[in-house]
Write a protein that holds these residues in place. Structure first.
Motif, PDB file in Angstrom:
ATOM      1  N   GLY A   7      71.720  26.850  13.484  1.00 11.18           N
ATOM      2  CA  GLY A   7      72.030  26.454  12.133  1.00 11.18           C
ATOM      3  C   GLY A   7      73.815  25.944  12.006  1.00 11.18           C
TER       4      GLY A   7
ATOM      5  N   MET B 129      78.566  11.357   5.355  1.00 12.34           N
ATOM      6  CA  MET B 129      79.885  10.197   5.010  1.00 12.34           C
ATOM      7  C   MET B 129      78.769   8.726   4.737  1.00 12.34           C
ATOM      8  SD  MET B 129      79.214  11.119   9.622  1.00 12.34           S
ATOM      9  CE  MET B 129      77.603  10.137   9.760  1.00 12.34           C
ATOM     10  N   ILE B 130      79.844   8.232   4.227  1.00 11.98           N
ATOM     11  CA  ILE B 130      79.129   6.907   2.963  1.00 11.98           C
ATOM     12  C   ILE B 130      80.489   6.094   3.702  1.00 11.98           C
ATOM     13  CG2 ILE B 130      79.348   5.113   0.777  1.00 11.98           C
ATOM     14  CD1 ILE B 130      80.048   8.288  -0.361  1.00 11.98           C
TER      15      ILE B 130
ATOM     16  N   MET C 246      78.690  13.475  12.910  1.00 10.17           N
ATOM     17  CA  MET C 246      77.827  14.871  11.899  1.00 10.17           C
ATOM     18  C   MET C 246      77.250  15.555  13.514  1.00 10.17           C
ATOM     19  SD  MET C 246      77.716  14.171   8.511  1.00 10.17           S
ATOM     20  CE  MET C 246      76.230  13.907   9.087  1.00 10.17           C
TER      21      MET C 246
ATOM     22  N   SER D 232      68.958  14.493   7.799  1.00 10.37           N
ATOM     23  CA  SER D 232      70.385  13.365   8.104  1.00 10.37           C
ATOM     24  C   SER D 232      70.295  12.129   8.108  1.00 10.37           C
ATOM     25  CB  SER D 232      71.266  13.711   8.958  1.00 10.37           C
ATOM     26  OG  SER D 232      71.859  15.220   8.848  1.00 10.37           O
TER      27      SER D 232
ATOM     28  N   THR E  82      82.979  16.314   1.438  1.00 12.30           N
ATOM     29  CA  THR E  82      83.070  18.359   2.676  1.00 12.30           C
ATOM     30  C   THR E  82      82.452  18.654   0.352  1.00 12.30           C
ATOM     31  OG1 THR E  82      83.992  18.368   3.879  1.00 12.30           O
ATOM     32  CG2 THR E  82      83.069  19.810   3.449  1.00 12.30           C
TER      33      THR E  82
ATOM     34  N   LEU F 103      83.637   9.916   3.242  1.00  9.26           N
ATOM     35  CA  LEU F 103      83.408  11.714   4.054  1.00  9.26           C
ATOM     36  C   LEU F 103      84.052  12.685   3.183  1.00  9.26           C
ATOM     37  CD1 LEU F 103      82.529  13.059   6.671  1.00  9.26           C
ATOM     38  CD2 LEU F 103      85.297  14.001   6.891  1.00  9.26           C
TER      39      LEU F 103
ATOM     40  N   PRO G 151      70.199   9.894  12.952  1.00  6.95           N
ATOM     41  CA  PRO G 151      70.261  10.919  13.608  1.00  6.95           C
ATOM     42  C   PRO G 151      69.153  10.668  14.893  1.00  6.95           C
ATOM     43  CG  PRO G 151      68.745  11.329  11.555  1.00  6.95           C
ATOM     44  CD  PRO G 151      69.512  10.157  11.520  1.00  6.95           C
TER      45      PRO G 151
ATOM     46  N   ASP H   8      81.600  22.691  -0.474  1.00 10.82           N
ATOM     47  CA  ASP H   8      82.358  23.777   0.442  1.00 10.82           C
ATOM     48  C   ASP H   8      82.989  25.258  -0.681  1.00 10.82           C
ATOM     49  OD1 ASP H   8      83.270  26.189   2.295  1.00 10.82           O
ATOM     50  OD2 ASP H   8      85.432  25.084   3.024  1.00 10.82           O
TER      51      ASP H   8
ATOM     52  N   MET I 209      79.460   7.521  11.869  1.00 12.62           N
ATOM     53  CA  MET I 209      79.265   6.703  10.791  1.00 12.62           C
ATOM     54  C   MET I 209      80.546   5.843  11.197  1.00 12.62           C
ATOM     55  SD  MET I 209      79.593   5.762   7.244  1.00 12.62           S
ATOM     56  CE  MET I 209      77.323   6.333   6.994  1.00 12.62           C
TER      57      MET I 209
ATOM     58  N   LYS J  22      74.033  18.723  14.252  1.00 11.29           N
ATOM     59  CA  LYS J  22      73.720  20.115  13.901  1.00 11.29           C
ATOM     60  C   LYS J  22      72.822  20.652  15.327  1.00 11.29           C
ATOM     61  CE  LYS J  22      71.497  22.608  10.074  1.00 11.29           C
ATOM     62  NZ  LYS J  22      70.244  22.034   9.598  1.00 11.29           N
TER      63      LYS J  22
ATOM     64  N   THR K 213      77.302  23.983  11.444  1.00  9.53           N
ATOM     65  CA  THR K 213      77.651  22.405  11.557  1.00  9.53           C
ATOM     66  C   THR K 213      78.863  22.507  12.103  1.00  9.53           C
ATOM     67  OG1 THR K 213      78.251  22.447   9.142  1.00  9.53           O
ATOM     68  CG2 THR K 213      75.944  21.359   9.985  1.00  9.53           C
TER      69      THR K 213
ATOM     70  N   ASP L 251      75.596  26.180   3.918  1.00  8.79           N
ATOM     71  CA  ASP L 251      77.662  26.776   3.344  1.00  8.79           C
ATOM     72  C   ASP L 251      78.521  25.737   2.728  1.00  8.79           C
ATOM     73  OD1 ASP L 251      76.801  29.452   2.136  1.00  8.79           O
ATOM     74  OD2 ASP L 251      77.360  29.360   4.772  1.00  8.79           O
ATOM     75  N   VAL L 252      78.268  24.600   4.029  1.00  6.39           N
ATOM     76  CA  VAL L 252      79.179  23.293   4.508  1.00  6.39           C
ATOM     77  C   VAL L 252      78.238  22.219   4.741  1.00  6.39           C
ATOM     78  CG1 VAL L 252      80.693  22.433   4.962  1.00  6.39           C
ATOM     79  CG2 VAL L 252      81.085  24.614   5.490  1.00  6.39           C
TER      80      VAL L 252
ATOM     81  N   THR M 174      78.661  18.203   4.385  1.00  5.26           N
ATOM     82  CA  THR M 174      78.913  17.155   4.537  1.00  5.26           C
ATOM     83  C   THR M 174      78.270  15.955   4.619  1.00  5.26           C
ATOM     84  OG1 THR M 174      80.066  18.172   6.968  1.00  5.26           O
ATOM     85  CG2 THR M 174      80.984  16.275   6.959  1.00  5.26           C
TER      86      THR M 174
ATOM     87  N   THR N 116      74.873   9.336   4.399  1.00  8.07           N
ATOM     88  CA  THR N 116      74.160   9.817   5.700  1.00  8.07           C
ATOM     89  C   THR N 116      74.507  11.920   5.381  1.00  8.07           C
ATOM     90  OG1 THR N 116      74.075   8.550   6.805  1.00  8.07           O
ATOM     91  CG2 THR N 116      73.487  10.486   7.868  1.00  8.07           C
ATOM     92  N   SER N 117      73.935  12.350   5.072  1.00 11.09           N
ATOM     93  CA  SER N 117      74.464  14.132   4.666  1.00 11.09           C
ATOM     94  C   SER N 117      74.155  15.150   5.649  1.00 11.09           C
ATOM     95  CB  SER N 117      74.094  14.217   3.045  1.00 11.09           C
ATOM     96  OG  SER N 117      74.867  13.745   2.037  1.00 11.09           O
ATOM     97  N   MET N 118      74.581  15.396   6.232  1.00 12.86           N
ATOM     98  CA  MET N 118      74.185  17.070   6.579  1.00 12.86           C
ATOM     99  C   MET N 118      74.608  18.189   6.283  1.00 12.86           C
ATOM    100  SD  MET N 118      74.638  17.605  10.909  1.00 12.86           S
ATOM    101  CE  MET N 118      73.921  16.281  11.194  1.00 12.86           C
ATOM    102  N   ALA N 119      73.588  19.417   6.815  1.00 11.08           N
ATOM    103  CA  ALA N 119      73.847  20.462   5.853  1.00 11.08           C
ATOM    104  C   ALA N 119      74.354  21.271   6.943  1.00 11.08           C
ATOM    105  CB  ALA N 119      72.288  20.789   4.418  1.00 11.08           C
ATOM    106  N   SER N 120      74.931  23.120   6.397  1.00 11.73           N
ATOM    107  CA  SER N 120      75.084  23.988   7.718  1.00 11.73           C
ATOM    108  C   SER N 120      74.323  24.612   7.530  1.00 11.73           C
ATOM    109  CB  SER N 120      76.565  24.491   7.846  1.00 11.73           C
ATOM    110  OG  SER N 120      76.809  25.387   6.253  1.00 11.73           O
TER     111      SER N 120
END
Lengths: 405, 405
Positions: B256, A250-251, B250, A379, A262, A260, B381, A264, B215, B252, B258, A245-246, A248, A213-217
């Motif tokens: 914007g 999670m696997i 995580m 996400s 990152t 985890l 999510p 960045d 997670m 959001k 995170t 920019d960041v 994140t 699962t990924s999340m982006a700023s």
């Protein structure tokens, strides 16, 4: 001992550095062929070969010209990320072993294609993930294998590197990473941290990554930097970059560990791969340069204490690194560039399995495409393919050579 | 100045510590009533009141007895996590202001009930999140508000505290946190890090949390610790705990940004709240005790540098902390227990808005229930409710008093 003849394709930024390192430090390796889309780059690289070795390399602008030459034993792929897989596939199909620089996949099918072609051709291929050979990464690996950290539970890492000038201005030097930031959003450069973590957690050899699962700023760093350093009229100053920019990620792994990651690279920050490993008996932290081990680390308060990992080198630094330091560490990312090339050459010469093999390569690179999918879907968790097709349960650790991971 | 009369309910571990701190350091506060399920605890606490103040407090085993007493101006809730919301709701309905210790919600409906009852009764309520008043957290808040970090992009924090002995053996002392680990899996204790982060990011006042993904790693730490320290026959030695050793979350935000949260309490490790804040102009890291600010921090290599945050206190430490240090910091989690109680008392006495109000309380506590849902659904999510019902867009920062956040 016969020399190994390398060809380099991709001579922009990474290629020339590796080329010089090889020529300066590996007398048992020749560089016989050079390829880049730009003739000025191949000319400059050829001059490096002539100056160091007094030999004239073959030069071309088309990597296909490298595939059937008798004077090429192995192709080093140090071109743009998006060309890696096709070159690897063509090389394997031509029977030419490949050492491929790191990057991420654009689609899962590319990863399957790598596996499919490797399994049909059996042409050796190695992902040149230098960070797997980091001194601390290998010391931690050794401590894990010796049970010092107990049962593995959680690992973290990041590519945390202020690349704003390189990304924003790269095209001035025909360096196209900025396109990745314009059009993509995800964990676009995962392997420097994921490589060592995957080895710590036996991924593809007794374990595997299950879901991600990924999340982006938001994306603000490049715009801010360009305006500050080049002014509001500069190219891309107001471009709405896709890459957060960041980012994140999670696997979850089959044995229950979490990872985890990152990414960045477009905000101010000191460099750190943010390494962290936790088991039932201890923790290692790159940022703390420290460990805390049950029964070893003395607690002097309720907050407990860090031991500097330096106190543990004597006992746990692997022989490979002890010998390397005794003989003199070669420049290039704290010595790891030399080690990863040595691993490739040693494995080729001795017909050994590659320490970072096609299954590692496929699964690590897949994280990029999967993270893009997850970000795009808000996400949502996405499944990680099993590129070993069930063999991860039965595949044991490779201990065949001094560079095995 | 009339004294504020406090009642304490819940006198297990946290309650007596706070009680002593209040009696020792706050001459303008009385403690007039004490409640706990166990009579030996109320007796011990009453003895503390008698010894320090020479007065006899009212004592009961049922918190309902506190709700309509004229000699109680405010109820301090320091009972077990699962009792917090009901006591708060009953107190607000009775018109008794509440200061509530931290914890997470078990269901979103609890958070709505807090908001609903507050909006109907207008009874003051404050979540006693002491970490909002940490010296570095407040210095970072000040730097953010002054624009030193540029536009906010990403924040991190964790409750990273080796609690194995406390959790595993707590029931020997009627401390029931172990039940949370037996039956739940999620970000069960988010507010120590999320509180400061929410203030940094203007959550509920110009921003809000939109969506969340969690997670959990496998759970091995407690089993391993119990077997090592009490033997395999001890209670819960082989219990399959639900709570993963490391739970990552995580979040959001609407603007914007995170947020990354880590719950890590059942593996060996030194304590850290893992604070990190990143904007377009700079970064702060708790673990590095450092900052890197564009135009301020001097870079001496490609890896860039950390400045110790101590170099920035003169310029950016808030007046509240400068004065506090000048007058002597009161013991209790590096002084923050005193500050959060002072904030409550000052706001009550002056009829000011609570610095951590019911919307903060509801949204921060909701993270626990939401993370449990996300973990249970394989890291799906989940949406974060807007407890302000749209008012977050219009609600400005509270600057009404010296303790405003």
């Amino acid at each position: 001992m016969e020399k190994i003849n390398l060809a380099f394709t991709g001579l922009g930024q990474r290629g020339p550095g590796l080329l010089s390192m090889v020529l300066d430090t590996m007398p048992d390796v020749n560089v016989t062929a050079l390829c880049d889309l730009y003739a000025d780059r191949t000319a400059a690289a050829a001059e490096i070969v002539r100056a160091r070795r007094g030999k004239e390399p073959f030069v071309t602008g088309d990597y296909h010209d490298l595939l059937y030459r008798d004077d090429v034993d192995c192709i080093i792929v140090s071109s743009s990320w998006h060309t890696h897989v096709q070159i690897c596939v063509d090389a394997m199909n031509a029977g030419k072993p490949v050492g491929c620089e790191v990057g991420g996949a654009y689609d899962i099918e590319q990863c399957w294609e790598l596996v499919r072609v490797y399994e049909r051709t059996q042409t050796p291929i190695m992902l040149l993930e230098n960070c797997c050979y980091g001194r601390d990464e290998m010391t931690v690996l050794n401590m894990i294998r010796l049970g010092v950290f107990g049962e593995p539970v959680h690992a973290e890492g990041g590519y945390q590197h202020d690349l704003r000038d390189e990304v924003a201005l790269g095209h001035e030097n025909r360096h196209y990473r900025i396109d990745e930031y314009k059009y993509r959003c995800g964990e676009i450069y995962p392997t420097h941290e994921l490589g060592p973590i995957a080895k710590w957690l036996d991924v593809n050899r007794g374990n595997r990554m299950l879901t991600l699962t990924s999340m982006a700023s938001k994306s603000r760093g490049l715009n801010s930097w360009i305006k500050e350093h080049r002014g509001g009229g500069y190219e891309n100053a107001d471009y709405h970059f896709a890459q957060g920019d960041v980012v994140t990620t999670m696997i979850k792994c089959a044995r229950g560990e979490t990872i985890l990651l990152t990414h960045d690279t477009t905000l101010p920050r000191p460099y750190s791969r943010g390494g962290r490993f936790q088991g039932t008996k201890g923790i290692w932290s790159e940022d703390k340069h420290g460990v805390n081990i049950d029964g070893r680390t003395v607690s002097t308060s309720w907050t407990h204490n860090w031991d500097d990992i330096g106190l543990y080198y004597d006992e746990f630094e692997p022989e490979l690194w002890k010998n390397y330091r005794a003989n003199g560490v070669v420049a290039g990312h704290d010595g790891i560039d030399y080690l990863v090339f040595s691993a490739l050459v040693h494995s080729l010469r001795n017909g050994l399995p590659m320490p970072v093999d096609v299954y590692d390569m496929a699964s690590w690179m897949a994280v990029t495409a999967l993270s893009e999918q997850s970000v795009a879907m808000g996400s949502m968790p996405v499944p990680v393919p099993d590129f070993t097709k069930g063999e991860w349960i039965r595949r044991g650790r490779d201990t065949s050579g001094p560079y095995s991971l």
